[in-house]
Design a protein around this motif. Structure first.
Motif, PDB file in Angstrom:
ATOM      1  N   GLU A  81       0.831  -1.210   0.000  1.00 31.35           N
ATOM      2  CA  GLU A  81       0.000   0.000   0.000  1.00 31.35           C
ATOM      3  C   GLU A  81       0.861   1.253   0.000  1.00 31.35           C
ATOM      4  OE1 GLU A  81      -2.585  -0.678   3.376  1.00 31.35           O
ATOM      5  OE2 GLU A  81      -3.108  -2.657   2.594  1.00 31.35           O
ATOM      6  N   HIS A  82       1.953   1.231   0.744  1.00 32.02           N
ATOM      7  CA  HIS A  82       2.914   2.337   0.755  1.00 32.02           C
ATOM      8  C   HIS A  82       3.459   2.576  -0.656  1.00 32.02           C
ATOM      9  CE1 HIS A  82       6.341   4.588   2.785  1.00 32.02           C
ATOM     10  NE2 HIS A  82       6.836   4.378   1.574  1.00 32.02           N
ATOM     11  N   ALA A  83       3.872   1.492  -1.316  1.00 36.91           N
ATOM     12  CA  ALA A  83       4.433   1.608  -2.671  1.00 36.91           C
ATOM     13  C   ALA A  83       3.398   2.128  -3.661  1.00 36.91           C
ATOM     14  CB  ALA A  83       4.966   0.250  -3.128  1.00 36.91           C
ATOM     15  N   ALA A  84       2.149   1.711  -3.505  1.00 40.28           N
ATOM     16  CA  ALA A  84       1.099   2.187  -4.401  1.00 40.28           C
ATOM     17  C   ALA A  84       0.950   3.699  -4.322  1.00 40.28           C
ATOM     18  CB  ALA A  84      -0.229   1.503  -4.064  1.00 40.28           C
ATOM     19  N   VAL A  85       1.020   4.238  -3.111  1.00 40.29           N
ATOM     20  CA  VAL A  85       0.882   5.690  -2.942  1.00 40.29           C
ATOM     21  C   VAL A  85       2.097   6.423  -3.490  1.00 40.29           C
ATOM     22  CG1 VAL A  85       0.670   7.547  -1.239  1.00 40.29           C
ATOM     23  CG2 VAL A  85      -0.672   5.451  -0.976  1.00 40.29           C
ATOM     24  N   ARG A  86       3.289   5.898  -3.244  1.00 38.42           N
ATOM     25  CA  ARG A  86       4.500   6.558  -3.748  1.00 38.42           C
ATOM     26  C   ARG A  86       4.599   6.481  -5.276  1.00 38.42           C
ATOM     27  NH1 ARG A  86       5.349   9.517   0.051  1.00 38.42           N
ATOM     28  NH2 ARG A  86       6.598   9.000   1.892  1.00 38.42           N
ATOM     29  N   GLU A  87       4.120   5.373  -5.874  1.00 38.78           N
ATOM     30  CA  GLU A  87       4.348   5.136  -7.294  1.00 38.78           C
ATOM     31  C   GLU A  87       3.108   5.340  -8.165  1.00 38.78           C
ATOM     32  OE1 GLU A  87       5.832   1.155  -7.356  1.00 38.78           O
ATOM     33  OE2 GLU A  87       7.487   1.631  -5.983  1.00 38.78           O
ATOM     34  N   GLU A 128     -13.026   2.329  -7.530  1.00 40.49           N
ATOM     35  CA  GLU A 128     -13.067   1.700  -8.856  1.00 40.49           C
ATOM     36  C   GLU A 128     -12.066   2.360  -9.797  1.00 40.49           C
ATOM     37  OE1 GLU A 128     -16.258   0.597 -12.441  1.00 40.49           O
ATOM     38  OE2 GLU A 128     -16.892   1.854 -10.761  1.00 40.49           O
ATOM     39  N   ALA A 129     -12.028   3.701  -9.775  1.00 42.35           N
ATOM     40  CA  ALA A 129     -11.101   4.417 -10.652  1.00 42.35           C
ATOM     41  C   ALA A 129      -9.656   4.194 -10.229  1.00 42.35           C
ATOM     42  CB  ALA A 129     -11.429   5.910 -10.636  1.00 42.35           C
ATOM     43  N   ILE A 130      -9.425   4.118  -8.937  1.00 39.85           N
ATOM     44  CA  ILE A 130      -8.064   3.951  -8.417  1.00 39.85           C
ATOM     45  C   ILE A 130      -7.519   2.559  -8.728  1.00 39.85           C
ATOM     46  CG2 ILE A 130      -6.840   3.656  -6.206  1.00 39.85           C
ATOM     47  CD1 ILE A 130      -8.447   6.182  -5.289  1.00 39.85           C
ATOM     48  N   THR A 131      -8.325   1.533  -8.519  1.00 37.89           N
ATOM     49  CA  THR A 131      -7.851   0.182  -8.812  1.00 37.89           C
ATOM     50  C   THR A 131      -7.622  -0.009 -10.311  1.00 37.89           C
ATOM     51  OG1 THR A 131     -10.152  -0.596  -8.761  1.00 37.89           O
ATOM     52  CG2 THR A 131      -8.857  -0.864  -6.756  1.00 37.89           C
ATOM     53  N   ALA A 132      -8.441   0.639 -11.141  1.00 36.84           N
ATOM     54  CA  ALA A 132      -8.247   0.561 -12.590  1.00 36.84           C
ATOM     55  C   ALA A 132      -6.929   1.204 -13.011  1.00 36.84           C
ATOM     56  CB  ALA A 132      -9.413   1.229 -13.316  1.00 36.84           C
ATOM     57  N   ALA A 133      -6.445   2.156 -12.183  1.00 35.99           N
ATOM     58  CA  ALA A 133      -5.184   2.844 -12.486  1.00 35.99           C
ATOM     59  C   ALA A 133      -3.992   2.168 -11.809  1.00 35.99           C
ATOM     60  CB  ALA A 133      -5.276   4.303 -12.049  1.00 35.99           C
ATOM     61  N   GLY A 134      -4.212   0.987 -11.230  1.00 36.37           N
ATOM     62  CA  GLY A 134      -3.130   0.266 -10.581  1.00 36.37           C
ATOM     63  C   GLY A 134      -2.904   0.650  -9.140  1.00 36.37           C
ATOM     64  N   GLY A 135      -3.881   1.347  -8.542  1.00 39.02           N
ATOM     65  CA  GLY A 135      -3.757   1.767  -7.150  1.00 39.02           C
ATOM     66  C   GLY A 135      -4.412   0.796  -6.194  1.00 39.02           C
ATOM     67  N   LEU A 136      -4.368   1.127  -4.912  1.00 41.13           N
ATOM     68  CA  LEU A 136      -4.877   0.254  -3.862  1.00 41.13           C
ATOM     69  C   LEU A 136      -5.565   1.053  -2.762  1.00 41.13           C
ATOM     70  CD1 LEU A 136      -1.760  -2.051  -3.254  1.00 41.13           C
ATOM     71  CD2 LEU A 136      -3.895  -2.739  -4.370  1.00 41.13           C
ATOM     72  N   SER A 149      -3.075  10.723  -8.708  1.00 36.26           N
ATOM     73  CA  SER A 149      -4.314  11.266  -8.141  1.00 36.26           C
ATOM     74  C   SER A 149      -4.941  12.372  -8.990  1.00 36.26           C
ATOM     75  CB  SER A 149      -4.084  11.740  -6.702  1.00 36.26           C
ATOM     76  OG  SER A 149      -3.096  12.737  -6.627  1.00 36.26           O
ATOM     77  N   PRO A 150      -4.157  13.269  -9.622  1.00 36.43           N
ATOM     78  CA  PRO A 150      -4.812  14.297 -10.444  1.00 36.43           C
ATOM     79  C   PRO A 150      -5.627  13.709 -11.593  1.00 36.43           C
ATOM     80  CG  PRO A 150      -2.544  14.910  -9.995  1.00 36.43           C
ATOM     81  CD  PRO A 150      -2.704  13.495  -9.554  1.00 36.43           C
ATOM     82  N   GLU A 151      -5.090  12.668 -12.266  1.00 38.13           N
ATOM     83  CA  GLU A 151      -5.828  12.101 -13.392  1.00 38.13           C
ATOM     84  C   GLU A 151      -7.075  11.371 -12.918  1.00 38.13           C
ATOM     85  OE1 GLU A 151      -3.874   7.985 -14.760  1.00 38.13           O
ATOM     86  OE2 GLU A 151      -2.379   9.574 -14.594  1.00 38.13           O
ATOM     87  N   ILE A 152      -7.032  10.796 -11.727  1.00 36.62           N
ATOM     88  CA  ILE A 152      -8.210  10.133 -11.169  1.00 36.62           C
ATOM     89  C   ILE A 152      -9.323  11.146 -10.962  1.00 36.62           C
ATOM     90  CG2 ILE A 152      -9.130   8.884  -9.180  1.00 36.62           C
ATOM     91  CD1 ILE A 152      -7.268   7.170 -10.854  1.00 36.62           C
TER      92      ILE A 152
END
Length: 371
Positions: free
Chosen positions: A38-44, A216-224, A153-156
């Motif tokens: 989760e840390h890596a998802a936020v940083r990357e 939904e938008a975040i997971t589609a963008a590879g986030g968590l 986050s801006p594109e989301i």
């Protein structure tokens, strides 16, 4: 035993398989897929945090902004309506009752976001000196808070029609289409991770539907989805203070390197005389970062000693400590005695369960900020 409070989307966290722990009297999600991931998802990429436990209070009435400015440390006069400001509510001795965000809506309205456990104390301290005509309303359970953090986050937000191109510490009111209809939200470009991000405030009753759309938008963008575990490692890497650790009733902003959040030229704010005196004389202790140079992880409460062999002089204590997923080493924040003469670049040792862990003294942040 006091029953823990639940946020507006506790059912979503459970469905996502979150582990839970108590924080500030609330039952909070600690992690879903693991703190490091989760840390890596936020940083990357991007992550979403539910921080609806944060307090909310509305100060309104003729001259509300001037009233708040006469009580809290930072200078609201330096920002315009539509901007937010980090500030502190201090006691008479200069200790920090709470650190919070003040949203300047207008001359007659200021919205405050304090920490969960300190909301009542902040409201009570303001109410005790509020003049006639000033109303202070506890909105703790009126609004949720969802933090979308990370370089994507801006594109989301833009893809969902929310204001993404706003200045740091600015906010705007908007609407988000959810499965239940159109939900009004307040969007502020701020956060607690050191990455570009936003805090989105929906109505408490609509927080679940808003969370669903964002997730939904975040997971589609590879986030968590991310929990308190990642929130803590992220903020510690940035050197951001946590009340009860780096700030508290007996820890002043001068000691915590938070003097930048004090409007020193203002004629009035809680704790002003004590803080001015400490600023002039110099604090007895000051916050530093520690970067482990050996194997081990310093933790809150660990004693810090000078590096002059076994039994070195005790010079302070760690206020926070963790393993940094970004740096792949132990890091800590610590209040160190100024009389020790410690400075950036020095070596100290941290007593980790009876074992001396060598650390380098640094000035946070440990990693670059991308806010």
């Amino acid at each position: 035993m006091t029953e823990l409070l639940a946020g507006p989307i506790a059912d979503r966290h459970a469905a996502l398989g979150a582990s839970f722990a108590e924080f500030g009297g609330w039952n909070m999600p600690v992690s879903y897929s693991g703190t490091v991931a989760e840390h890596a998802a936020v940083r990357e990429a991007v992550g979403i945090f539910d921080v609806s436990h944060l307090g909310k209070a509305l100060v309104s009435g003729p001259g509300a902004a001037a009233f708040v400015n006469s009580t809290l440390t930072n200078d609201l006069g330096k920002i315009a309506p539509g901007k937010a400001q980090y500030t502190l509510c201090c006691n008479d001795s200069g200790g920090v009752v709470d650190d919070l965000i003040a949203y300047l809506v207008g001359d007659d309205e200021v919205f405050l976001v304090p920490n969960a456990a300190n909301t009542a104390a902040v409201i009570a301290q303001l109410a005790a000196v509020a003049p006639e005509g000033i109303s202070i309303i506890d909105q703790h359970r009126d609004l949720g808070v969802l933090a979308v953090q990370g370089p994507k986050s801006p594109e989301i937000l833009a893809a969902l029609g929310l204001p993404a191109d706003i200045e740091y510490m600015a906010f705007a009111d908007a609407e988000l289409t959810t499965a239940d209809g159109v939900a009004p939200v307040r969007v502020c470009r701020t956060g607690y991770t050191g990455e570009r991000g936003y805090e989105i405030l929906p109505r408490w009753s609509e927080a679940g539907a808003v969370f669903d759309v964002l997730l939904e938008a975040i997971t589609a963008a590879g986030g968590l989805p991310a929990g308190l575990g990642a929130r803590d490692t992220l903020r510690t890497e940035m050197g951001y203070a946590l009340h009860g650790h780096e700030l508290g009733p007996d820890i002043t902003p001068v000691q915590a390197r938070s003097s930048w959040a004090v409007g020193w030229d203002k004629p009035s704010f809680f704790g002003r005389d004590a803080l001015l005196a400490e600023k002039e004389s110099g604090p007895a202790r000051r916050l530093y970062g520690l970067k482990a140079t050996g194997r081990g992880v310093p933790r809150a409460g660990c004693v810090v000693r000078s590096a002059d062999g076994a039994g070195g002089q005790e010079i302070g204590m760690c206020t926070s400590g963790t393993f940094s997923p970004t740096l792949k080493q132990g890091i800590a924040l610590a209040l160190l005695d100024t009389v020790s003469g410690v400075r950036k670049g020095d070596e100290v040792v941290v007593d980790v369960r009876g074992r001396e862990l060598p650390c380098e003294v640094v000035i946070p942040p440990f990693v670059p900020s991308h806010v």
